[in-house]
Design a protein around this motif. Structure first.
Motif, PDB file in Angstrom:
ATOM      1  N   ALA B  39       0.836  -1.205   0.000  1.00 34.79           N
ATOM      2  CA  ALA B  39       0.000   0.000   0.000  1.00 34.79           C
ATOM      3  C   ALA B  39       0.866   1.249   0.000  1.00 34.79           C
ATOM      4  N   ALA B  40       1.973   1.200   0.780  1.00 37.05           N
ATOM      5  CA  ALA B  40       2.844   2.374   0.865  1.00 37.05           C
ATOM      6  C   ALA B  40       3.507   2.654  -0.478  1.00 37.05           C
ATOM      7  N   VAL B  41       3.925   1.573  -1.167  1.00 36.38           N
ATOM      8  CA  VAL B  41       4.535   1.771  -2.486  1.00 36.38           C
ATOM      9  C   VAL B  41       3.505   2.335  -3.462  1.00 36.38           C
ATOM     10  N   GLY B  42       2.261   1.877  -3.338  1.00 35.55           N
ATOM     11  CA  GLY B  42       1.215   2.405  -4.202  1.00 35.55           C
ATOM     12  C   GLY B  42       1.017   3.897  -3.995  1.00 35.55           C
ATOM     13  N   ARG B  43       1.115   4.323  -2.748  1.00 37.70           N
ATOM     14  CA  ARG B  43       0.921   5.743  -2.462  1.00 37.70           C
ATOM     15  C   ARG B  43       2.146   6.571  -2.853  1.00 37.70           C
ATOM     16  N   ASN B  44       3.339   5.976  -2.658  1.00 37.01           N
ATOM     17  CA  ASN B  44       4.563   6.752  -2.869  1.00 37.01           C
ATOM     18  C   ASN B  44       5.613   5.891  -3.580  1.00 37.01           C
ATOM     19  N   PRO B  45       5.466   5.722  -4.908  1.00 37.70           N
ATOM     20  CA  PRO B  45       6.355   4.792  -5.631  1.00 37.70           C
ATOM     21  C   PRO B  45       7.819   5.223  -5.567  1.00 37.70           C
ATOM     22  N   GLY B  46       8.094   6.484  -5.286  1.00 40.95           N
ATOM     23  CA  GLY B  46       9.482   6.942  -5.265  1.00 40.95           C
ATOM     24  C   GLY B  46      10.280   6.335  -4.134  1.00 40.95           C
ATOM     25  N   ALA B  47       9.599   5.989  -3.016  1.00 36.42           N
ATOM     26  CA  ALA B  47      10.303   5.503  -1.832  1.00 36.42           C
ATOM     27  C   ALA B  47      10.394   3.987  -1.809  1.00 36.42           C
ATOM     28  N   GLN B  48      10.325   3.357  -3.007  1.00 38.70           N
ATOM     29  CA  GLN B  48      10.198   1.904  -3.043  1.00 38.70           C
ATOM     30  C   GLN B  48      11.351   1.181  -2.350  1.00 38.70           C
ATOM     31  N   SER B  49      12.588   1.614  -2.604  1.00 38.48           N
ATOM     32  CA  SER B  49      13.723   0.860  -2.067  1.00 38.48           C
ATOM     33  C   SER B  49      13.767   0.973  -0.548  1.00 38.48           C
ATOM     34  N   GLN B  50      13.481   2.174  -0.029  1.00 38.57           N
ATOM     35  CA  GLN B  50      13.460   2.337   1.433  1.00 38.57           C
ATOM     36  C   GLN B  50      12.375   1.477   2.057  1.00 38.57           C
ATOM     37  N   ILE B  51      11.196   1.467   1.413  1.00 37.45           N
ATOM     38  CA  ILE B  51      10.085   0.690   1.968  1.00 37.45           C
ATOM     39  C   ILE B  51      10.424  -0.790   1.968  1.00 37.45           C
ATOM     40  N   ARG B  52      11.104  -1.241   0.888  1.00 37.59           N
ATOM     41  CA  ARG B  52      11.450  -2.658   0.824  1.00 37.59           C
ATOM     42  C   ARG B  52      12.395  -3.023   1.965  1.00 37.59           C
ATOM     43  N   THR B  53      13.411  -2.188   2.187  1.00 37.68           N
ATOM     44  CA  THR B  53      14.365  -2.466   3.265  1.00 37.68           C
ATOM     45  C   THR B  53      13.652  -2.537   4.604  1.00 37.68           C
ATOM     46  N   MET B  54      12.797  -1.547   4.838  1.00 39.36           N
ATOM     47  CA  MET B  54      12.110  -1.499   6.132  1.00 39.36           C
ATOM     48  C   MET B  54      11.199  -2.704   6.310  1.00 39.36           C
ATOM     49  N   MET B  55      10.516  -3.111   5.218  1.00 38.88           N
ATOM     50  CA  MET B  55       9.617  -4.268   5.300  1.00 38.88           C
ATOM     51  C   MET B  55      10.405  -5.521   5.638  1.00 38.88           C
ATOM     52  N   LEU B  56      11.529  -5.723   4.925  1.00 41.40           N
ATOM     53  CA  LEU B  56      12.317  -6.931   5.179  1.00 41.40           C
ATOM     54  C   LEU B  56      12.839  -6.937   6.605  1.00 41.40           C
ATOM     55  N   LEU B  57      13.280  -5.771   7.092  1.00 40.62           N
ATOM     56  CA  LEU B  57      13.786  -5.673   8.457  1.00 40.62           C
ATOM     57  C   LEU B  57      12.696  -6.040   9.461  1.00 40.62           C
ATOM     58  N   GLY B  58      11.513  -5.445   9.281  1.00 39.69           N
ATOM     59  CA  GLY B  58      10.417  -5.723  10.204  1.00 39.69           C
ATOM     60  C   GLY B  58       9.996  -7.172  10.161  1.00 39.69           C
ATOM     61  N   GLN B  59       9.965  -7.732   8.948  1.00 40.21           N
ATOM     62  CA  GLN B  59       9.556  -9.133   8.841  1.00 40.21           C
ATOM     63  C   GLN B  59      10.564 -10.045   9.506  1.00 40.21           C
ATOM     64  N   ALA B  60      11.856  -9.733   9.318  1.00 37.82           N
ATOM     65  CA  ALA B  60      12.876 -10.592   9.915  1.00 37.82           C
ATOM     66  C   ALA B  60      12.807 -10.534  11.438  1.00 37.82           C
ATOM     67  N   VAL B  61      12.458  -9.361  11.973  1.00 34.49           N
ATOM     68  CA  VAL B  61      12.329  -9.269  13.431  1.00 34.49           C
ATOM     69  C   VAL B  61      11.088 -10.019  13.896  1.00 34.49           C
ATOM     70  N   ALA B  62      10.001  -9.891  13.119  1.00 34.82           N
ATOM     71  CA  ALA B  62       8.754 -10.555  13.518  1.00 34.82           C
ATOM     72  C   ALA B  62       8.889 -12.068  13.457  1.00 34.82           C
ATOM     73  N   GLU B  63       9.807 -12.532  12.605  1.00 37.31           N
ATOM     74  CA  GLU B  63       9.993 -13.964  12.419  1.00 37.31           C
ATOM     75  C   GLU B  63      10.505 -14.647  13.675  1.00 37.31           C
ATOM     76  N   THR B  64      11.137 -13.867  14.548  1.00 35.91           N
ATOM     77  CA  THR B  64      11.835 -14.442  15.691  1.00 35.91           C
ATOM     78  C   THR B  64      10.936 -15.328  16.544  1.00 35.91           C
ATOM     79  N   THR B  65       9.709 -14.850  16.822  1.00 42.37           N
ATOM     80  CA  THR B  65       8.841 -15.626  17.720  1.00 42.37           C
ATOM     81  C   THR B  65       8.529 -16.990  17.135  1.00 42.37           C
TER      82      THR B  65
END
Lengths: 246, 84
Positions: B39-65
């Protein structure tokens, strides 16, 4: 109880740490395990690469050759990553974060080359996380006033009501545990999965497990390396704040 | 009361199966993270690479449990701590 390992033909499934040889250390029996051997192989690769890079950079030219290009790219990317998350205090941490990043990355990827990844041993990831923990503690005392630290410990409540202190202490102690367990469990699960595929499927596991290697070793390993370094930098940068000493 | 080894191993296997149910939580969490990133990329396609990094980081942290559950399952299956 060999059949306890898995339902059928579990004899080939093997991703455990093995002892290579043992010796006596002040009366204790100490084992040199596969982890030590693999760590030494990884270290050897890194040292050889470092010497090659040093020799290359000694006669660096204005128009870089291929190897010089690679080395410069690695250093630039790593420094850029530290710059983004640590801002003003980044130059002090270029060396540490870069070293840890390369070590963990090569360790995670070494599963591709037939080694047992050293990071799939809790004895490797826990010290790494403990170094992060020490960095956090040291920087906290270096950059924050004792009164601020006390207020932090009583955090949701006012500072004259220290009921939350034990819980905050536990949450501080959980940082190294969760950091190390995250890295360890990710790499271990990849190793175990590959061992199951190769051990249970036999001749059927030819060629196509390469796709699994790409996911478990390369993708997962790289992501977890990045996460470890990123979290280390975030925690430390949090403690440093705006960089004024107390 | 003492049980024989096979009974304990069977119960360990059931426990390992129950432990990996912990994977449900991170699955939902990572899905939510990925959805919001899209959704964030849809709203702001320019920030795609930053959003991808942040998503992967958050997912990797969430994976811990989820991985904690997997770790318990591994302990039960391969180290067999419950055997006498």
């Amino acid at each position: 109880m060999e059949h306890g390992i898995l339902l059928s033909g579990g004899g080939d499934v093997d991703f455990m740490i093995h002892g290579v040889f043992q010796y006596s250390f002040f009366g204790h029996t100490v084992w040199i395990t596969t982890t030590h051997v693999c760590v030494f192989i990884v270290m050897l690769i890194l040292i050889v690469f470092a010497f090659a890079a040093k020799r290359c950079m000694a006669k660096a030219s204005e128009t870089p050759g291929s190897f010089q290009n690679v080395v410069e790219l690695i250093v630039e990317k790593l420094d850029g990553m530290v710059d983004v998350s640590m801002e003003a205090s980044a130059p002090k941490y270029y060396n540490y974060i870069g070293t840890v990043f390369i070590f963990i990355l090569v360790s995670n990827i070494s599963g591709l080359f037939g080694l047992r990844p050293p990071t799939a041993d809790y004895g490797v990831t826990l010290p790494l996380a403990l170094i992060t923990f020490l960095l956090i503690r040291i920087n906290k005392w270096k950059y924050q006033k004792p009164l601020t630290i006390w207020e932090d410990y009583c955090s949701p409540l006012p500072k004259w009501l220290p009921i939350w202190v034990p819980i905050n202490v536990i949450s501080n102690l959980a940082v190294p545990v969760s950091l190390s367990l995250r890295l360890f469990a990710n790499v271990l699960s990849g190793t175990a999965m590959m061992a199951l595929v190769y051990g249970l499927l036999g001749w059927f596991a030819t060629l196509w497990p390469a796709a699994l290697h790409v996911y478990f070793d390369l993708f997962s390993g790289a992501i977890q390396t990045y996460v470890f370094c990123m979290l280390t930098m975030t925690y430390v940068a949090n403690e440093i704040g705006d960089g004024t000493r107390r | 009361m003492d049980f024989n080894e096979n009974f304990i191993l069977g119960c360990s296997a059931i426990g390992a199966g129950l432990a990996v149910i912990a994977g449900i939580g991170p699955g939902i969490g990572q899905g939510i993270a990925a959805g919001h990133a899209a959704a964030a990329v849809g709203r702001n396609p320019g920030a795609q690479s930053q959003i991808r990094t942040m998503m992967l980081l958050g997912q990797a942290v969430a994976e811990t449990t989820g991985l904690y559950g997997l770790l318990i399952a591994f302990l039960l299956l391969f180290l067999k701590p419950l055997l006498p």
